[in-house]
Design an enzyme around this catalytic site. Structure first.
Site, mmCIF file in Angstrom:
data_model
loop_
_atom_site.group_PDB
_atom_site.id
_atom_site.type_symbol
_atom_site.label_atom_id
_atom_site.label_comp_id
_atom_site.label_asym_id
_atom_site.label_seq_id
_atom_site.Cartn_x
_atom_site.Cartn_y
_atom_site.Cartn_z
ATOM 1 C CE LYS A 263 -4.435 -2.049 1.741
ATOM 2 N NZ LYS A 263 -5.657 -1.374 2.460
ATOM 3 N NE ARG A 264 2.933 3.577 4.433
ATOM 4 C CZ ARG A 264 2.011 4.680 4.814
ATOM 5 N NH1 ARG A 264 2.150 5.640 4.254
ATOM 6 N NH2 ARG A 264 1.675 4.485 5.529
#
Ligand code: GLU
Length: 509
Positions: A263-264
């Site tokens: 997600k990062r």
């Protein structure tokens, strides 16, 4: 496939949906539609600590935007609801009681501190602590304690969890449509918690109860759940339920090197990892989305379909209907799929070329309105779009590619001016002005014929005329066929722009 196909997408509402999650939903959708089955959305919200309030809404909006809506689920109640696990507590309680009564599950009273002490003790001896068949008798649970003691503790309200009693010395046979057969020795497994001290089931327990109750025929989910498969299969066995078929999808990998696309990564690598823009309500942080970046949902879906699957032919552009027809779990690959930003943009470009000018014009209108005060009619904007879209990937590229259709150039690119406007250009442009003034039929073809005839007659090079003409109309050397531009902006505007350029480049006398 004869039995009724029912598949589910079962995200946990812990934040925005990652594109890997959308791919899982997509493959479920394609499989369901291909076999005339049902695609179900189930919200797995039993982990209260990780619950994020706006995540569920986000998930539903993302599926709708992507064009892969579910048939059954929140707000679309079918015969198997409710579809939020937090609303199914009674059902889990009923089933866990059965497992405890049958001896497949047991109460465990160990406090977090006691378990921590065990872990440390094992570590000090160079071992790993595992709550399993070797140790369960030494810990505080309904297997090691006397029945009276267990009843006393339960009556007193001592906190407990319920653990699964993994059978000893068994080999579990696992079948996966994508990965084939796997065998797992039960002695390598630990007694997973099925019910937490907060009275809610864990993922594993709620998941298999629901898949059974909702009559799920195929579980299609990410590879990260493969290590849980043996436990799930044992749970079905403990209930004497028929297990669904399983297909574990390959991981989505970072564009370079190894590792899961996280997600990062979006912020770090400069592309969205979420379908829609997401604002973290706590931190105010905004994460980019494919929708807001200007991707068409069809392009996004086509790109995602190819991350882990291929049709076995050269064809790459697939409509959703075509994907439904072509899709099969057997053609999903075992190995991880690398995300590729260039390929993603390529898909978008392909869809841009196919896109209907009317819809594009409508979107472009709002950009034009924010750039200039004047409004333009749709037919005109549509014509502009057909001229410029060839070079565009996103609608947001249109302004850069075609601003001069809506605004007279107010400055001229320095490099282009040096190249295009030389001594003698002014005379040439005066001649062009006369030709254009005397041309009534201002179609691209007609003005091109007239101007080119004059160029030949005057024995000039094309560049000497066409470059300053383009510079006058556009302000730089960009753009489509120069006569198409002139025809579209019209006779009056063309003449006025040439006059303006002549005045601008006039050497002061
Ligand atoms: N709730 C799980 C997740 O968030 C679902 C896994 C499954 O499909 O079994 O991925």
């Amino acid at each position: 496939m004869s039995k009724h196909i029912r598949v589910r997408f079962a995200p946990s509402p812990t934040g925005p949906l990652h594109i890997g999650g959308v791919r899982t939903a997509l493959y479920n959708y394609l499989f369901a539609k291909k076999h005339g089955g049902a695609f179900i959305l189930r919200i797995e919200d039993t982990d209260q600590k990780r619950y994020v309030a706006n995540a569920e809404k986000y998930i539903i909006e993302a599926l709708n935007w992507a064009g892969i809506p579910f048939d059954e689920g929140i707000d679309k109640e079918g015969n198997f609801g409710p579809y939020r696990q937090s609303e199914r507590r009674e059902l889990y309680k009923k089933h866990i009681t059965t497992l405890v009564e049958n001896g497949w599950a047991y109460y465990a009273f160990d406090t977090p501190e006691e378990l921590d002490a065990e872990r440390k003790k094992h570590e000090a001896e160079g071992k790993t602590f595992s709550y399993n068949h070797l140790l369960r008798k030494e810990l505080n649970n309904s297997i090691s304690l006397f029945t009276e003691e267990v009843s006393r503790r339960l009556e007193k309200g001592d906190p407990y969890v319920i653990r699964f009693k993994i059978p000893q010395d068994e080999i579990v046979d696992l079948q996966d449509i994508i990965r084939g057969e796997m065998k797992i020795d039960t002695n390598t497994l630990d007694d997973k918690v099925l019910f937490k001290s907060d009275g809610l089931p864990t993922y594993h327990f709620a998941n298999i109860v629901d898949d059974h109750e909702m009559k799920i025929s195929h579980v299609i989910r990410g590879e990260e759940w493969l290590p849980s498969l043996a436990l799930h299969v044992l749970l079905y066995k403990a209930f004497d339920w028929k297990a669904p078929e399983f297909a574990h999808l390959p991981l989505l990998l970072k564009p370079v090197g190894k590792g899961k696309l996280s997600k990062r990564d979006g912020d770090k690598l400069g592309f969205p990892v979420f379908p829609l823009e997401y604002t973290n309500e706590q931190t105010g942080e905004v994460a980019r989305g494919y929708r807001e970046d200007g991707y068409f949902p069809e392009a996004f879906i086509n790109m995602l379909a190819f991350l882990g699957w291929n049709p076995g032919t050269e064809q790459e552009i697939f409509s959703l209907d075509e994907l439904v027809k072509a899709f099969s779990l057997e053609r999903v690959s075992k190995s991880g799929a690398k995300f590729d930003l260039d390929k993603t943009k390529w898909f978008q470009q392909q869809y841009m070329q196919q896109a209907n000018a009317e819809g594009l014009a409508e979107e472009f209108q709002s950009i034009i309105a924010s750039e200039v005060k004047q409004s333009f009619d749709t037919t005109y904007v549509k014509k502009v779009v057909s001229l410029i879209k060839e070079r565009a990937t996103f609608v947001s590229d249109f302004w850069n590619l075609g601003h001069y259709f809506f605004k007279t150039p107010s400055e001229y690119d320095a490099k282009a001016s040096k190249k295009a406007w030389k001594e003698g250009t002014q005379d040439i442009m005066q001649n062009i002005l006369v030709i254009l003034q005397n041309t009534d039929d201002f179609s691209s073809e007609n003005i091109e014929n007239k101007v080119k005839a004059w160029i030949k007659e005057s024995e000039l090079g094309f560049g000497k005329v066409l470059m300053p003409l383009r510079l006058s109309l556009v302000g730089s050397m960009q753009g489509p066929h120069v006569f198409d531009i002139a025809a579209l902006i019209g006779k009056e505007e063309t003449i006025s722009r040439i006059n303006k350029a002549i005045a601008y480049f006039k050497t002061p006398s």
